[in-house]
Design an enzyme around this catalytic site. Structure first.
Site, mmCIF file in Angstrom:
data_model
loop_
_atom_site.group_PDB
_atom_site.id
_atom_site.type_symbol
_atom_site.label_atom_id
_atom_site.label_comp_id
_atom_site.label_asym_id
_atom_site.label_seq_id
_atom_site.Cartn_x
_atom_site.Cartn_y
_atom_site.Cartn_z
ATOM 1 N N LYS A 38 -71.479 -15.366 76.912
ATOM 2 C CA LYS A 38 -72.270 -14.090 77.761
ATOM 3 C C LYS A 38 -72.059 -12.920 76.489
ATOM 4 O O LYS A 38 -72.270 -13.026 75.371
ATOM 5 C CB LYS A 38 -70.626 -13.252 78.314
ATOM 6 C CG LYS A 38 -69.466 -13.140 77.801
ATOM 7 C CD LYS A 38 -68.145 -12.460 77.891
ATOM 8 C CE LYS A 38 -67.474 -12.226 77.377
ATOM 9 N NZ LYS A 38 -66.103 -11.856 77.808
ATOM 10 N N ARG A 136 -57.509 -7.645 86.512
ATOM 11 C CA ARG A 136 -59.069 -6.826 86.317
ATOM 12 C C ARG A 136 -59.895 -8.194 87.533
ATOM 13 O O ARG A 136 -59.223 -6.380 88.120
ATOM 14 C CB ARG A 136 -59.100 -7.607 85.009
ATOM 15 C CG ARG A 136 -60.364 -7.056 84.505
ATOM 16 C CD ARG A 136 -61.135 -7.650 82.736
ATOM 17 N NE ARG A 136 -61.340 -8.616 82.721
ATOM 18 C CZ ARG A 136 -61.924 -9.647 81.248
ATOM 19 N NH1 ARG A 136 -62.280 -8.614 80.645
ATOM 20 N NH2 ARG A 136 -61.626 -10.874 81.364
ATOM 21 N N TYR A 273 -80.297 13.892 58.520
ATOM 22 C CA TYR A 273 -79.706 15.279 59.562
ATOM 23 C C TYR A 273 -78.465 16.302 59.430
ATOM 24 O O TYR A 273 -77.504 15.949 58.725
ATOM 25 C CB TYR A 273 -79.689 15.058 60.917
ATOM 26 C CG TYR A 273 -80.586 14.724 61.658
ATOM 27 C CD1 TYR A 273 -81.995 15.197 62.094
ATOM 28 C CD2 TYR A 273 -81.218 13.001 62.022
ATOM 29 C CE1 TYR A 273 -83.236 15.268 62.579
ATOM 30 C CE2 TYR A 273 -82.391 12.517 62.053
ATOM 31 C CZ TYR A 273 -84.030 14.152 62.777
ATOM 32 O OH TYR A 273 -84.329 13.417 63.301
ATOM 33 N N MET A 322 -81.877 7.404 64.105
ATOM 34 C CA MET A 322 -81.948 6.312 65.172
ATOM 35 C C MET A 322 -82.838 5.666 64.520
ATOM 36 O O MET A 322 -82.454 4.116 65.385
ATOM 37 C CB MET A 322 -83.116 7.128 66.036
ATOM 38 C CG MET A 322 -83.187 6.051 66.912
ATOM 39 S SD MET A 322 -84.478 6.953 68.140
ATOM 40 C CE MET A 322 -83.176 8.134 69.189
#
EC number: 5.1.1.1
Length: 382
Positions: A38, A136, A273, A322
């Protein structure tokens, strides 16, 4: 062609998956392994990893959703595929079309599936999910709340074929007394439900309850399948957590990025930054072409995270951007544009792990791996 254009990428050692699988199988004896792939096989590429496992004899796979299952089917995986989570009613037809095995999450949900199957004159395959303490999804089966009749009802729905029963551990990673008591009681509850079904003349089908830590801390419990996921990748959720059994796992992931620029900055100059790093002396800075949009979280900025260049450790400095980050390479000779930096993995005998990133983020390796961006190519190890 893709590799030539990559600024940052993952290298996956598919050959090492066989080693990791054998380590699991040695511990689990006759219990078969269901390959949990998964979330894109925990971020490392569901289809190629599933194909590798299939070629090694794995005959059952687990995914989280119908779209993940379809990706495997259309990629050539013909073995059984269990959807561990919810499939919306508008996609029930896909379960039949692609011959998938759906988790029956509640009595009401099973009846919806049965109504659909009756209307289409088809049969839906599935495993009954038993809730022994995760709270769950699943049929409640805990002290003070056991929906015993629901088990029989679901198995007897005429348009469903219940081929198995399973549950899940929330604290199998914890060797503390309370956690072990809780997990052992879950096993007792699971066995109680199976015994009830047998007493009613119902074959429970395939039985499975052990996740990765359930394997590492409880060994072979004698059920039909176990469900490792991260273990194939050669790691656990947290390297600092001890386990009852120790496997000789080897990581399959190397995460790399190219150096795009090398420059000297003067004392008093800042990097990135926010100006959180200010050089105290002349410093040689290498810019790496990887950032938080690739999955190298901004949360690890200015925490001393090290990467490898020329086999030596270089500390990241300033805020991670980024698409880029910067490293102090003052003490490493010869670093230049185009060099490969290792963010996770081994280089010239030194190793940096995914776990150190996870610890800085106060999370587990599962999250760190699944945060690796889709724009990072997953390439076979050279």
């Amino acid at each position: 062609m893709l590799e030539a254009y990559s600024r940052a990428w993952c290298e996956i050692d598919y050959d090492t998956i066989e080693h990791n699988l054998k380590e699991i199988q040695k511990l689990m004896n006759k219990t078969k392994v269901m390959g949990i792939v998964k979330a894109n096989a925990y971020g490392l590429g569901a289809l190629p990893i599933a194909k590798t496992l299939r070629d090694l004899g794995i005959d059952y796979f687990g995914v989280s959703s119908v779209d993940e299952a379809i990706e495997l089917r259309e990629g050539g995986i013909q073995e059984n595929i269990l959807i561990l989570g919810y499939t919306p009613p508008e996609h029930f037809s896909k379960l039949v079309e692609y011959d998938l095995v759906q988790s029956f999450l509640s009595e009401e949900y099973a009846k919806k599936l049965n109504d659909f199957a009756k209307a289409k004159d088809v049969v839906v395959r599935g495993h009954l999910k038993l809730d022994t303490g995760m709270n769950r999804i699943g049929i409640p089966f805990q002290d003070g709340h056991k929906e015993i009749e629901a088990l029989k009802t679901i198995y007897e729905l005429p348009y469903l074929r219940v081929e198995g029963i399973f549950s899940h551990f929330p604290v199998s990673d914890d060797l503390g007394q309370d956690a072990r008591r809780f997990t052992k009681h879950q096993i007792e509850l699971f066995e109680e439900a199976i015994s009830y079904l047998k007493e009613e003349g119902i074959d429970p089908g395939l039985r499975h309850i052990q996740n990765s830590y359930g394997i590492l801390n409880y060994g072979d419990l004698g059920f039909d399948y176990c469900r490792p996921g991260l273990l194939f990748n050669g790691m656990t959720s947290d390297d600092s957590i001890d386990t009852a059994y120790h496997l000789g796992l080897k990581p399959i992931l190397t995460l790399k990025a190219n150096v795009s620029l090398v420059k000297w900055i003067k004392a008093g100059e800042s990097v990135s930054y926010g100006r959180h790093f200010v050089a105290q002396k002349p410093t040689k800075v290498a810019t790496l072409s990887i950032g938080y949009a690739d999955g190298l979280s901004r949360l690890v900025s200015n925490q001393g995270l090290e990467v490898l260049l020329h086999g030596k450790k270089a500390k990241l400095i300033g805020n991670i951007c980024m698409d880029q980050c910067m490293a102090d390479v003052t003490e490493i000779e010869g670093v230049q544009e185009g060099d490969e930096a290792v963010i996770v993995g081994e280089q010239e005998g030194n190793r940096v792990t995914i776990d150190r990133i996870s610890r800085m983020m106060n999370t587990i390796n599962n999250e760190t791996l699944t945060s690796l961006a889709s724009r990072l190519p997953r390439l076979p190890k050279k």
